[in-house]
Motif scaffolding. Structure first.
Motif, PDB file in Angstrom:
ATOM      1  N   GLU A  66       3.645   5.238   4.628  1.00  0.00           N
ATOM      2  CA  GLU A  66       2.456   4.128   4.510  1.00  0.00           C
ATOM      3  C   GLU A  66       3.142   2.767   4.384  1.00  0.00           C
ATOM      4  O   GLU A  66       2.696   1.496   4.201  1.00  0.00           O
ATOM      5  N   GLY A  67       4.416   2.761   4.360  1.00  0.00           N
ATOM      6  CA  GLY A  67       5.376   1.335   4.467  1.00  0.00           C
ATOM      7  C   GLY A  67       5.472   0.870   2.870  1.00  0.00           C
ATOM      8  O   GLY A  67       5.915  -0.291   3.041  1.00  0.00           O
ATOM      9  N   ASP A  68       5.338   1.579   1.983  1.00  0.00           N
ATOM     10  CA  ASP A  68       5.429   1.119   0.549  1.00  0.00           C
ATOM     11  C   ASP A  68       6.935   1.184   0.185  1.00  0.00           C
ATOM     12  O   ASP A  68       7.619   0.383  -0.413  1.00  0.00           O
ATOM     13  N   VAL A  69       7.834   1.869   0.774  1.00  0.00           N
ATOM     14  CA  VAL A  69       9.295   1.872   0.776  1.00  0.00           C
ATOM     15  C   VAL A  69       9.791   2.034   2.059  1.00  0.00           C
ATOM     16  O   VAL A  69       8.931   2.448   3.172  1.00  0.00           O
ATOM     17  N   ASP A  70      10.951   1.617   2.580  1.00  0.00           N
ATOM     18  CA  ASP A  70      11.509   1.529   4.085  1.00  0.00           C
ATOM     19  C   ASP A  70      12.140   3.057   4.381  1.00  0.00           C
ATOM     20  O   ASP A  70      11.950   3.211   5.417  1.00  0.00           O
TER      21      ASP A  70
END
Length: 291
Positions: A66-70
């Motif tokens: 979800e793109g909350d962390v890379d």
């Protein structure tokens, strides 16, 4: 109080469980230095523009997708179960186990088709459903799949399930519960994953190279020895290295040779070198590498 720099790359690692110790050892070996305050699940790296976030391993694939962390480290099983949109950067070689259908030994079930239409308890309902759906279609039945978050192995003994789908590492827990493997859904291990749209691709590549170097250093040792010209060909066949051995001419007409050798083979290799005529055989541990 530690706060996240918005320009930093966010790297999610398991906060506890079977992968935690291996991941922290890997990061230390790869030169990723950080200080984690007690009871805090975030740590700023010392020499990298990266912040480490400690999360439940089961959630990491979702956060990365979800793109909350890379970047994140979790198991292949978690990635497949979550169906997250992530890029599998590299397999890490630890945390290996199997996701299996298990039934009670006393049931004498040897064909997994016999469990189609029965009650299955698991922490992996998506993977279990994918596995049993083709069997259900073939057998004309519907398998009941129920989710539990822990102690899955107890379900059969308590009469809550006819079989379970769960991870098997050493098999100790499975055997203690009176279970045996009927079928294997997948083999899993720890993997490094990243979001396909991460703006920190340079950091992802840097981390990949560092981890690859550490993994190589754990698999190999450097062997160094001297030999005469007449045995040079024979001894270098014993130690061909990853590409080729390094050979240096000595002032006495002999040669100094150094080469990478698989750590698990080094004792046998030293014996063979000695028999072949090599001398001054030394072995050096590797702290890290770049290949």
């Amino acid at each position: 109080m530690t706060s996240h720099n918005p320009d930093h790359c966010l790297f999610a690692v398991p906060k506890k469980g079977r992968l935690y110790d291996k991941v922290t050892d890997m990061l230390k070996g790869a030169g990723v230095e950080y200080h984690r305050e007690p009871r805090l699940d975030i740590a700023i790296c010392k020499d990298l523009n990266m912040t480490i976030v400690f999360l439940p391993a089961a959630d990491i694939s979702k956060y990365v997708g979800e793109g909350d962390v890379d970047i994140g480290v979790t198991g292949i099983d978690i990635v497949e179960e979550s169906e997250s949109d992530v890029v599998r950067v590299m397999d890490l070689g630890f945390g290996k186990c199997k996701l299996c259908v298990q039934a009670q030994i006393s049931s004498n079930i040897t064909d997994v088709k016999a469990l189609a239409g029965k009650r299955i308890v698991t922490s992996f309902p998506t993977l279990a459903r994918k596995f049993f759906d083709p069997l259900d279609k073939e057998m004309g039945v519907t398998t009941s799949i129920s989710f539990v978050s822990g102690s899955v192995e107890a379900a059969c003994g308590l009469g809550l399930a006819d079989a379970i789908v769960d991870l098997v590492e050493t098999g100790t827990t499975m055997k203690a519960a009176g279970l045996e493997i009927v079928a294997t859904l997948l083999e899993t291990e720890a993997v490094l994953i990243t979001n396909p749209n991460s703006k920190h691709s340079d950091m992802v590549n840097l981390l990949k190279h560092r981890i690859e170097g550490y993994i190589t250093s754990q698999k190999f040792v450097m062997v160094s020895y001297n030999c005469s010209t007449d045995v040079l060909q024979a001894v270098t066949k014993i130690t061909p290295g990853k590409r080729a051995p390094t050979i240096t001419n000595l002032t006495d007409g002999g040669h100094a040779v150094s080469s990478l050798v698989m750590k698990k083979q080094i004792v046998k290799v030293m014996d063979e070198l000695h028999i072949a005529g090599a001398s001054d055989i030394l072995v050096f541990e590797l702290a890290n590498s770049r290949m």
